[in-house]
Design an enzyme around this catalytic site. Structure first.
Site, mmCIF file in Angstrom:
data_model
loop_
_atom_site.group_PDB
_atom_site.id
_atom_site.type_symbol
_atom_site.label_atom_id
_atom_site.label_comp_id
_atom_site.label_asym_id
_atom_site.label_seq_id
_atom_site.Cartn_x
_atom_site.Cartn_y
_atom_site.Cartn_z
ATOM 1 C CB SER A 12 -5.433 3.929 -16.810
ATOM 2 O OG SER A 12 -4.452 4.763 -16.239
ATOM 3 C CE LYS B 200 -6.147 4.202 -12.341
ATOM 4 N NZ LYS B 200 -6.334 3.574 -13.660
ATOM 5 N N GLY C 268 0.824 -1.199 0.000
ATOM 6 C CA GLY C 268 0.000 0.000 0.000
ATOM 7 C C GLY C 268 0.854 1.242 0.000
ATOM 8 N N PRO C 269 0.230 2.392 -0.186
ATOM 9 C CG PRO C 269 -1.383 4.055 -0.312
ATOM 10 C CD PRO C 269 -1.209 2.579 -0.437
ATOM 11 N N PRO C 270 2.492 4.941 1.200
ATOM 12 C CG PRO C 270 4.409 6.143 0.655
ATOM 13 C CD PRO C 270 3.135 5.646 0.065
ATOM 14 N N GLY C 271 2.190 5.620 4.715
ATOM 15 C CA GLY C 271 1.362 6.254 5.724
ATOM 16 C C GLY C 271 0.034 5.602 6.009
ATOM 17 C CB VAL C 272 -2.005 3.013 4.463
ATOM 18 C CG1 VAL C 272 -2.264 3.982 3.337
ATOM 19 C CG2 VAL C 272 -1.008 1.947 4.036
ATOM 20 N N GLY C 273 -0.287 2.662 7.541
ATOM 21 C CA GLY C 273 -0.204 1.863 8.766
ATOM 22 C C GLY C 273 0.332 0.467 8.589
ATOM 23 C CE LYS C 274 3.461 -0.052 3.351
ATOM 24 N NZ LYS C 274 2.994 1.341 3.270
ATOM 25 C CB THR C 275 5.669 -0.033 9.916
ATOM 26 O OG1 THR C 275 6.265 0.046 8.609
ATOM 27 C CG2 THR C 275 6.728 -0.430 10.923
#
Length: 846
Positions: A723, A766, A399-406
């Site tokens: 796209s 999107k 996912g993109p940065p800052g979504v809480g993966k870590t």
């Protein structure tokens, strides 16, 4: 090579004008007055010698250049050589000739009168030019003195050569004697032969002797020091052995406490059989290696690693699925799919543990008819030990940065009651970072995986491999290939680190990897992981996250109390839309922290009561907004359309601008740092519009004699993908028809030459980008309708999602009517919110 100080007592023969030439190979150079043996093997040279021996026995010896072929021609020989007389000849059984020749005088090759069957040259004598007597005598003595010192250092040179050199009064004879006996390079020998006058030859010889002497003396010094060092080490070894024997006779042993402590640690570590055998072997070696030896420290460090690794230590307690759900909900908002997957994993693990403990005691059940029914449990006895333990999934959060993966990995560890270990793989190029270094290298250590297990002090931690999509590869190795073994449940139960040299069980480690994109992860590595997508958050989700997690965290971190600083929900929305433009909440967290810092300063300065943060006060805390609405402003003119794009940082809006100008040739200009696929989409869009101009209500001749220019702003950012095809076709149609594109509308989809709208990826991202930009209507390919299940329900309610499978339908929806162009001009104040590019930001500030 043997040189004689003087020629034999023979009359000096006359050098003829035409002389047979024998090329000299292997760096051989013959000097005048020198006598030395030669080996002749080439057929051409053998024939030359045979013909010369029938005459006056005189030949020309000329060295060949370094790059000369096996059969050199005139262009491959030096110009200066030596005329020589053959005194002896011996023919060997293999056809080669062994000659003893004596140099007579230098010769200069003028030209070659014959090249076949051998070389014959027209030559002239080139005697050495005399030098002043006093200067020549001084140089002669210097050469003899240096020659004496060189002979003392070179075992191959007999001492009689020094007496021969001292007995020669002619400087020329001394020069040629020394040059022919001292080991010199072929180029240096040829240089001495060609130098004139005699004093220049002697000076150059002095330089060469000094260099040779310095090299020999340095080599002798190194040899002496090495010999002394080895002798000292051997002496110390013998003394230590004697001391050890004395201590054993007295019942003492200096190493006994250290060895006993290491042995005790290894016994307590409960090593597997293979690891225990290796540890015992190294303990035996350690007892016989002196403490001062470097090997002693290497073995001791290895044994300490073996003793401190958690070979059998587990931390995960009894699994409570309900408690795990509470922990995950406490730490993270939404992310229901991720949470469900973790809870499914816990449920399976709990059932397997419970039933495994009961499987050995369960007896078959007899049915009413006397038949034996199967037990409800799996057939545990048919499983191997590997089958029973290799059940930990390999999860990959993308996912993109800052979504809480870590942070999600930390929550999973807390929910499981396990230790948490994190290592970052970004920028790693060396395979040894994963597998470790072999113990043959100084300072060798295990790889990061084993180091992380040691830090966790348990063999079942939650192990996060962060940024796995940014692993590099170069001449030092490919870390991605090393990760294949680590992340394969069928292999990692016996992972062998190069430093340990024995298998370590990683099957009970819960590996979690994170990435921003899957494109850069090799396919074999991606195949070993279960990919879980984490998309960006909607504005309402960000508000909930801020109220429940970010604001309380920052208030506590800045020494404030919840009563001192409070945020309105509308204030948080103002921060989200005016000061951040991201898929995650990392920048939102920073902006909230900035407000808290300013509030903390006010409290520290004596202000006792702070006002509640409202949308009107946000600008006083954070300054003017960083982003502004520009969708309506950009699309108010014909030729501009709003598209949607997927990026590793989440979705984003994409503007396509089209214009055309008269030109002598019809061509298409594409700018904005577009990739090959996007350029082909632009070609297809233009071809579709031109071929269907009448059906689209466009003058078929409008593009004739025109150059069409398509530009995608933010030109410093690379863009690619199919796209944007429908967006480009819409922009071109808008330009040709003079009808602007509706300002509240964005679109995505691939276009074909027939006008078909094909499906694309990244639909959720999107749609989130369109919502952030203030767009209210989104046109999507009809075959992407099934992807809407991933889109939050509030977005499906707020946005009008329109599906199309024909480009004509897209154009009918996107373009304003001809009447509305004049009656309802586009208002630049309509709600939009597209992300401002860096260039636009600078222009706005100016």
């Amino acid at each position: 090579m043997v040189a004689q100080p003087e020629a034999p007592a023979l009359a000096t023969p006359t050098i003829p004008e035409h002389l047979p030439i024998v090329p000299l190979r292997g760096g051989t150079v013959v000097f005048p007055l020198a006598v030395l043996p030669l080996l002749v093997g080439q057929e051409r040279s053998v024939r030359t010698v045979d013909d010369v021996m029938r005459g006056d026995r005189m030949i020309g010896l000329v060295a060949q250049r370094p790059d000369a072929p096996d059969a050199p021609g005139p262009e491959h020989l030096y110009q200066i050589g030596t005329a020589a007389v053959i005194h002896q000849l011996r023919r060997a059984s293999d056809g080669t000739l062994q000659l003893l020749v004596q140099g007579i005088e230098r010769i200069r090759v003028l030209d070659f009168s014959q090249t076949e069957p051998y070389l014959v040259a027209r030559v002239e004598p080139a005697p050495d030019q005399a030098a002043p007597a006093v200067e020549a005598e001084g140089l002669r003595r210097a050469v003899v003195d240096l020659f004496r010192r060189v002979v003392e250092l070179v075992d191959e040179l007999p001492g009689e050569l020094v007496y021969a050199a001292e007995g020669l009064a002619d400087p020329r004879q001394v020069a040629y004697l020394v040059a022919s006996t001292v080991p010199l390079a072929a180029a240096a020998r040829q240089e001495l032969l060609e130098l004139d006058p005699l004093d220049a030859k002697l000076r150059r010889l002095v330089e060469l002797l000094q260099h040779e002497l310095a090299v020999r003396e340095l080599g002798q010094k190194i040899t002496t020091e090495t010999r002394e060092r080895m002798s000292k080490a051997q002496r110390e070894y013998f003394l230590r052995e004697q001391l050890r024997a004395i201590q054993q006779e007295l019942g003492e042993n200096a190493d006994q406490p250290e060895l006993a402590d290491l042995r005790r640690q290894i016994d307590e570590a409960s090593l597997p059989e293979e690891a225990r055998r290796e540890a015992e072997r190294e303990l035996g070696r350690l007892s016989s290696v002196p403490q001062a030896s470097p090997e002693h420290g290497i073995i001791r460090t290895y044994l300490e690693w073996m003793a401190t690794l958690p070979w059998q230590r587990l931390t995960g307690g009894e699994i409570d699925v309900a408690r795990a759900r509470e922990v995950l909900d406490e730490d993270h908002y939404d992310l229901d799919k991720i949470k469900d997957r973790i809870l499914e994993y816990l449920a399976v693990k709990k059932l397997r543990q419970d039933r495994l403990t009961r499987s050995e005691t369960i007896e078959p059940i007899e049915g009413g008819d006397g038949e034996v029914e199967e037990t409800p449990e799996p057939n545990w006895r048919s499983e191997t030990d590997t089958d029973r333990t290799a059940r930990e999934p390999i999860l990959c959060f993308v996912g993109p940065p800052g979504v809480g993966k870590t942070s999600l990995g930390q929550s999973i560890a807390r929910a499981l009651g396990r230790k948490f270990v994190r290592i970052s793989l970004g920028g790693i190029h060396d395979e040894a970072e994963i597998r470790g270094h072999r113990r043959t290298y100084i300072g060798a250590l295990p790889g990061r995986v084993v180091q992380g297990i040691r830090r966790a002090e348990a063999k079942d931690p939650v192990f996060m491999l962060d940024e796995i999509d940014k692993v590099g590869a170069d001449w030092r190795g490919d870390p991605s290939s090393a990760l294949l073994e680590v992340l394969d449940p069928a292999q990692n139960h016996a992972f062998i680190d190069n430093y340990l040299g024995v298998g370590f069980d990683l099957s009970q480690v819960l590996f979690i990897t994170t990435a921003n994109t899957l494109d850069t992860i090799p396919a074999p590595l991606r195949d070993r992981m279960e990919v879980l997508q984490l998309s960006g958050y909607t504005d309402e989700e960000k508000v909930q996250i801020a109220e429940k997690y970010l604001v309380p965290k920052q208030v506590r971190a800045h020494g404030l109390t919840p009563e001192e600083l409070q945020f309105d929900a509308d204030a948080i929305r103002a921060i989200i839309r005016g000061y951040t433009r991201e898929a995650g909440v990392r920048n939102l967290d920073r902006e909230i922290a900035s407000v808290c810092r300013k509030a903390a300063r006010e409290v520290a300065e004596g202000r006792t009561e702070l006002p509640r943060v409202t949308p009107q006060q946000v600008e006083s805390y954070l300054g003017r907004p960083h982003f502004f609405d520009e969708v309506a402003e950009r699309t108010e003119r014909p030729g501009v359309a709003t598209g949607l794009a997927w990026t590793p940082a989440g979705g984003d809006v994409l503007f396509v601008e089209a214009t055309m100008m008269p030109s002598q040739e019809e061509r298409l200009i594409l700018t904005g740092m577009l990739g090959d696929v996007m350029r082909e989409s632009a070609q297809a869009a233009l071809s579709y519009v031109r071929s269907n101009a009448e059906r689209l209500g466009i003058d078929p001749t409008i593009f004739e004699g025109k150059t069409v220019h398509l530009h995608v702003p933010a030109g410093a950012i690379p863009k690619d993908g199919p796209s944007a095809g429908v967006t480009m076709a819409t922009a071109l149609t808008s330009l040709a028809s003079g009808r602007p594109v509706r300002s509240n509308l964005a679109m995505t989809g691939e276009i074909t030459l027939r006008g078909k709208v094909l499906p694309v990826g990244g639909i959720k991202e999107k749609i989130l980008a369109a919502h952030r930009a203030g767009v209210t209507r989104v046109i999507l390919p009809r075959r992407n309708e099934r992807d809407l299940e991933d889109v939050p329900s509030e977005l499906r309610q707020e946005l009008e999602l329109i599906f199309a499978d024909e480009a004509e339908a897209v154009l009918a929806l996107a373009l304003e009517d001809s009447a509305s162009v004049s009656d309802e001009p586009a208002s630049p104040e309509r709600r939009s919110g597209a992300q401002q590019t860096p260039v636009a930001a600078r222009e706005q500030e100016e």
